[in-house]
Design a protein around this motif. Sequence first.
Motif, PDB file in Angstrom:
ATOM      1  N   ALA A  33       0.820  -1.219   0.000  1.00 23.35           N
ATOM      2  CA  ALA A  33       0.000   0.000   0.000  1.00 23.35           C
ATOM      3  C   ALA A  33       0.850   1.263   0.000  1.00 23.35           C
ATOM      4  CB  ALA A  33      -0.939   0.005   1.203  1.00 23.35           C
ATOM      5  N   ASP A  34       2.045   1.178   0.574  1.00 21.31           N
ATOM      6  CA  ASP A  34       2.892   2.370   0.708  1.00 21.31           C
ATOM      7  C   ASP A  34       4.080   2.381  -0.254  1.00 21.31           C
ATOM      8  OD1 ASP A  34       4.249   0.254   1.849  1.00 21.31           O
ATOM      9  OD2 ASP A  34       4.905   1.370   3.618  1.00 21.31           O
ATOM     10  N   PHE A  35       3.987   1.618  -1.348  1.00 25.46           N
ATOM     11  CA  PHE A  35       5.159   1.538  -2.210  1.00 25.46           C
ATOM     12  C   PHE A  35       5.432   2.851  -2.924  1.00 25.46           C
ATOM     13  CE2 PHE A  35       2.429   0.700  -5.867  1.00 25.46           C
ATOM     14  CZ  PHE A  35       3.196   0.973  -6.982  1.00 25.46           C
ATOM     15  N   VAL A  36       6.691   2.996  -3.328  1.00 25.98           N
ATOM     16  CA  VAL A  36       7.175   4.218  -3.968  1.00 25.98           C
ATOM     17  C   VAL A  36       7.828   3.839  -5.290  1.00 25.98           C
ATOM     18  CG1 VAL A  36       8.810   6.138  -3.756  1.00 25.98           C
ATOM     19  CG2 VAL A  36       7.581   5.310  -1.734  1.00 25.98           C
ATOM     20  N   ILE A  37       7.508   4.593  -6.324  1.00 25.76           N
ATOM     21  CA  ILE A  37       8.142   4.397  -7.618  1.00 25.76           C
ATOM     22  C   ILE A  37       8.817   5.695  -8.048  1.00 25.76           C
ATOM     23  CG2 ILE A  37       6.017   4.912  -8.903  1.00 25.76           C
ATOM     24  CD1 ILE A  37       6.960   2.858 -11.014  1.00 25.76           C
ATOM     25  N   LYS A  38       9.990   5.547  -8.624  1.00 23.00           N
ATOM     26  CA  LYS A  38      10.727   6.692  -9.164  1.00 23.00           C
ATOM     27  C   LYS A  38      10.947   6.405 -10.642  1.00 23.00           C
ATOM     28  CE  LYS A  38      14.581   9.716  -8.304  1.00 23.00           C
ATOM     29  NZ  LYS A  38      15.657  10.072  -7.381  1.00 23.00           N
ATOM     30  N   SER A  39      10.407   7.295 -11.486  1.00 21.80           N
ATOM     31  CA  SER A  39      10.407   7.027 -12.915  1.00 21.80           C
ATOM     32  C   SER A  39      10.470   8.316 -13.735  1.00 21.80           C
ATOM     33  CB  SER A  39       9.119   6.268 -13.270  1.00 21.80           C
ATOM     34  OG  SER A  39       8.880   6.279 -14.653  1.00 21.80           O
ATOM     35  N   GLY A  51      10.228  12.752 -10.189  1.00 22.26           N
ATOM     36  CA  GLY A  51       9.634  11.541 -10.736  1.00 22.26           C
ATOM     37  C   GLY A  51       9.191  10.536  -9.697  1.00 22.26           C
ATOM     38  N   VAL A  52       9.039  10.959  -8.448  1.00 28.11           N
ATOM     39  CA  VAL A  52       8.662  10.056  -7.365  1.00 28.11           C
ATOM     40  C   VAL A  52       7.148  10.096  -7.144  1.00 28.11           C
ATOM     41  CG1 VAL A  52       8.899   9.554  -4.897  1.00 28.11           C
ATOM     42  CG2 VAL A  52      10.900  10.264  -6.228  1.00 28.11           C
ATOM     43  N   VAL A  53       6.540   8.914  -7.165  1.00 26.84           N
ATOM     44  CA  VAL A  53       5.113   8.771  -6.872  1.00 26.84           C
ATOM     45  C   VAL A  53       5.018   7.825  -5.678  1.00 26.84           C
ATOM     46  CG1 VAL A  53       2.845   8.145  -7.761  1.00 26.84           C
ATOM     47  CG2 VAL A  53       4.590   9.033  -9.328  1.00 26.84           C
ATOM     48  N   SER A  54       4.328   8.251  -4.616  1.00 27.35           N
ATOM     49  CA  SER A  54       4.268   7.493  -3.368  1.00 27.35           C
ATOM     50  C   SER A  54       2.858   7.022  -3.061  1.00 27.35           C
ATOM     51  CB  SER A  54       4.751   8.365  -2.204  1.00 27.35           C
ATOM     52  OG  SER A  54       6.087   8.751  -2.411  1.00 27.35           O
ATOM     53  N   GLY A  55       2.745   5.744  -2.722  1.00 29.31           N
ATOM     54  CA  GLY A  55       1.469   5.161  -2.313  1.00 29.31           C
ATOM     55  C   GLY A  55       0.728   4.532  -3.483  1.00 29.31           C
ATOM     56  N   LYS A  56       0.074   3.418  -3.186  1.00 23.48           N
ATOM     57  CA  LYS A  56      -0.617   2.647  -4.219  1.00 23.48           C
ATOM     58  C   LYS A  56      -1.684   3.460  -4.945  1.00 23.48           C
ATOM     59  CE  LYS A  56      -1.361  -1.877  -3.724  1.00 23.48           C
ATOM     60  NZ  LYS A  56      -1.959  -3.177  -3.347  1.00 23.48           N
ATOM     61  N   GLU A  57      -2.435   4.274  -4.217  1.00 21.22           N
ATOM     62  CA  GLU A  57      -3.506   5.045  -4.873  1.00 21.22           C
ATOM     63  C   GLU A  57      -2.947   6.102  -5.825  1.00 21.22           C
ATOM     64  OE1 GLU A  57      -6.601   3.983  -4.920  1.00 21.22           O
ATOM     65  OE2 GLU A  57      -5.740   2.387  -3.695  1.00 21.22           O
ATOM     66  N   ALA A  58      -1.859   6.741  -5.442  1.00 18.76           N
ATOM     67  CA  ALA A  58      -1.219   7.732  -6.330  1.00 18.76           C
ATOM     68  C   ALA A  58      -0.631   7.045  -7.557  1.00 18.76           C
ATOM     69  CB  ALA A  58      -0.149   8.508  -5.572  1.00 18.76           C
ATOM     70  N   VAL A  59      -0.049   5.862  -7.354  1.00 15.43           N
ATOM     71  CA  VAL A  59       0.509   5.123  -8.489  1.00 15.43           C
ATOM     72  C   VAL A  59      -0.609   4.625  -9.392  1.00 15.43           C
ATOM     73  CG1 VAL A  59       1.886   3.134  -9.192  1.00 15.43           C
ATOM     74  CG2 VAL A  59       2.617   4.520  -7.257  1.00 15.43           C
ATOM     75  N   ARG A  60      -1.723   4.199  -8.808  1.00 16.69           N
ATOM     76  CA  ARG A  60      -2.884   3.783  -9.609  1.00 16.69           C
ATOM     77  C   ARG A  60      -3.293   4.922 -10.551  1.00 16.69           C
ATOM     78  NH1 ARG A  60      -6.655   0.145  -8.156  1.00 16.69           N
ATOM     79  NH2 ARG A  60      -6.180   0.395  -5.943  1.00 16.69           N
ATOM     80  N   ALA A  61      -3.403   6.125 -10.026  1.00 19.91           N
ATOM     81  CA  ALA A  61      -3.783   7.282 -10.845  1.00 19.91           C
ATOM     82  C   ALA A  61      -2.750   7.541 -11.941  1.00 19.91           C
ATOM     83  CB  ALA A  61      -3.952   8.517  -9.962  1.00 19.91           C
ATOM     84  N   TYR A  62      -1.476   7.413 -11.603  1.00 22.17           N
ATOM     85  CA  TYR A  62      -0.403   7.592 -12.588  1.00 22.17           C
ATOM     86  C   TYR A  62      -0.513   6.545 -13.690  1.00 22.17           C
ATOM     87  CZ  TYR A  62       4.357   6.405 -14.228  1.00 22.17           C
ATOM     88  OH  TYR A  62       5.450   6.043 -14.973  1.00 22.17           O
ATOM     89  N   TRP A  63      -0.675   5.272 -13.320  1.00 17.29           N
ATOM     90  CA  TRP A  63      -0.735   4.219 -14.324  1.00 17.29           C
ATOM     91  C   TRP A  63      -2.011   4.288 -15.159  1.00 17.29           C
ATOM     92  CZ3 TRP A  63       1.526  -0.228 -10.899  1.00 17.29           C
ATOM     93  CH2 TRP A  63       2.920  -0.130 -10.909  1.00 17.29           C
ATOM     94  N   CYS A 113       7.843  -2.970  -2.602  1.00 20.21           N
ATOM     95  CA  CYS A 113       7.678  -1.759  -1.793  1.00 20.21           C
ATOM     96  C   CYS A 113       8.422  -0.573  -2.388  1.00 20.21           C
ATOM     97  CB  CYS A 113       8.106  -1.999  -0.353  1.00 20.21           C
ATOM     98  SG  CYS A 113       9.821  -2.517  -0.145  1.00 20.21           S
ATOM     99  N   GLN A 114       9.330  -0.825  -3.328  1.00 19.83           N
ATOM    100  CA  GLN A 114      10.100   0.267  -3.933  1.00 19.83           C
ATOM    101  C   GLN A 114      10.490  -0.119  -5.349  1.00 19.83           C
ATOM    102  OE1 GLN A 114      13.357   1.408  -1.477  1.00 19.83           O
ATOM    103  NE2 GLN A 114      14.080   2.972  -2.880  1.00 19.83           N
ATOM    104  N   VAL A 115      10.372   0.843  -6.266  1.00 15.45           N
ATOM    105  CA  VAL A 115      10.734   0.620  -7.673  1.00 15.45           C
ATOM    106  C   VAL A 115      11.507   1.821  -8.190  1.00 15.45           C
ATOM    107  CG1 VAL A 115       9.844   0.315 -10.028  1.00 15.45           C
ATOM    108  CG2 VAL A 115       8.648  -0.753  -8.107  1.00 15.45           C
TER     109      VAL A 115
END
Length: 120
Positions: A33-39, A51-63, A113-115
């Motif tokens: 739920a708290d994973f972070v992606i840097k892309s 380029g950092v997106v934090s949290g599953k819901e924020a990443v869902r919106a990004y994807w 948890c991190q990408v």
Amino acid sequence: MKITEEFALEFAQEWISAFNAHDLERVLSHYSADFVIKSPVAARLLDLQDGVVSGKEAVRAYWIRALEKMPDLHFELLDVLVGTDGLTLYYLNTGSGKKTAEVMTFNGQGLVCQVAAYYG
């Protein structure tokens, strides 16, 4: 979590399959739920300096946004590299012809948890 070669290969095949199906819920099921992606793609699409997106819901919106912009998105797995607590997926985006490496770290529950994503 100790990553085995068998786990890494199974994970990679499932992850690629889920993304190629554009099944976002299936993709997200592999992440904490708290994973972070840097892309760099997130930086460009979301106008984020780092380029950092934090949290599953924020990443869902990004994807969701990314898949809307790239409806023909399709990946071809090239290689899987195994680390002590993570793995790297190396794949080709067949639509753009660009290669990508995603370095994924897993938590104790076996979830990413991190990408960090790197693009050719």
